[in-house]
Design an enzyme around this catalytic site. Sequence first.
Site, PDB file in Angstrom:
ATOM      1  N   HIS A   1      19.706 -23.049 -63.730  1.00 40.46           N
ATOM      2  CA  HIS A   1      19.622 -23.956 -62.583  1.00 40.46           C
ATOM      3  C   HIS A   1      20.478 -23.374 -61.465  1.00 40.46           C
ATOM      4  O   HIS A   1      21.688 -23.223 -61.599  1.00 40.46           O
ATOM      5  CB  HIS A   1      20.108 -25.358 -62.943  1.00 40.46           C
ATOM      6  N   CYS A   2      19.837 -23.032 -60.341  1.00 39.99           N
ATOM      7  CA  CYS A   2      20.521 -22.371 -59.225  1.00 39.99           C
ATOM      8  C   CYS A   2      20.956 -23.417 -58.203  1.00 39.99           C
ATOM      9  O   CYS A   2      20.120 -24.134 -57.640  1.00 39.99           O
ATOM     10  CB  CYS A   2      19.601 -21.338 -58.577  1.00 39.99           C
ATOM     11  N   LYS A   3      22.259 -23.486 -57.955  1.00 42.86           N
ATOM     12  CA  LYS A   3      22.774 -24.427 -56.970  1.00 42.86           C
ATOM     13  C   LYS A   3      22.536 -23.949 -55.540  1.00 42.86           C
ATOM     14  O   LYS A   3      22.530 -24.767 -54.617  1.00 42.86           O
ATOM     15  CB  LYS A   3      24.274 -24.644 -57.194  1.00 42.86           C
TER      16      LYS A   3
END
Length: 412
Positions: free
Chosen positions: A154-156
């Site tokens: 999950h890329c912020k």
Amino acid sequence: MDTRSGSQCSVTPEAILNNEKLVLPPRISRVNGWSLPLHYFQVVTWAVFVGLSSATFGIFIPFLPHAWKYIAYVVTGGIFSFHLVVHLIASCIDPADSNVRLMKNYSQPMPLFDRSKHAHVIQNQFCHLCKVTVNKKTKHCISCNKCVSGFDHHCKWINNCVGSRNYWFFFSTVASATAGMLCLIAILLYVLVQYLVNPGVLRTDPRYEDVKNMNTWLLFLPLFPVQVQTLIVVIIGMLVLLLDFLGLVHLGQLLIFHIYLKAKKMTTFEYLINNRKEESSKHQAVRKDPYVQMDKGVLQQGAGALGSSAQGVKAKSSLLIHKHLCHFCTSVNQDGDSTAREGDEDPCPSALGAKARNSRLICRRLCQFSTRVHPDGGSMAQEADDAPSISTLGLQQETTEPMKTDSAESED
């Protein structure tokens, strides 16, 4: 994102502790990177992109000579435009599993996971929260609260999960951002060198003909010329160069890492899980290492031996005094007996007999006193003799150290 090891489960959408704060999964599943709430990393990313684009095309490229200026516009403009497109696609794509996208209603709240009913969120390729059958590499993300096909991480920075549907757009985003940073650094270094060597090369625009002061520069050419002093240009250049360098270091590491993952045919999630398993196995191996236990035993034995050695020295000293006293008394008694026998034959037996009796009495009292002082002198002396000395402990430790080294080399 709370990752857990297991063949069927990666993330459980329960309340988790993040930096000692209780974090709950969103009740409504997120569709893509534009679903609220926006992450502040995402806001920073777009702010940096807008700021660097404005500085590149509005300030520094206009300083270049005509021949280099148009090349820089084409190359740098193409890289920045490509980055903008792939960045938007990576953020806008819904990376959810195909069955989730077909059957799920994103407006409906998600149930909370009850571990008393199910051990894992996904079991036998069925998600108990999304209520659909998923693929083998599908994982349930706690940040998006949905099943993501080919889950990587999950890329912020794009505020979206990276899965099989948008991975290459994410990879292209990182690669194009790195290339754009390199182009900007090259332009900044050229401007800096020319300013120190020949500032006139940077003033080739026709509008500089009306500027008489050499410390005055024009920004945002050719559309909105703004006159500023040299100090302002230097400050802007240093800030942009620092920001560009920091971004290049971060993006370069990320790009190299994902190239490594592709070479190993792994995902970020699989890489992290494998590292955790290796660390866990190393900790277990250290706990079960017999040489480590042996070293601890030798240290404990040495500490006990120091105390017993001190007791043994005291025991030997008192026992030696006891033996000397008894030996002295015995010799005196023997002399006294012989003297007494001679006294019977002596014309004056009374004086000699009195001396002998007094000597025997004194020796008996000395022997009784030494016995009371150290009644178990023999046993303590035996314990002192049996206690290992310091040199013996040193020999044991030297003997075990090469064995531990060999064991470590064999594990490596």
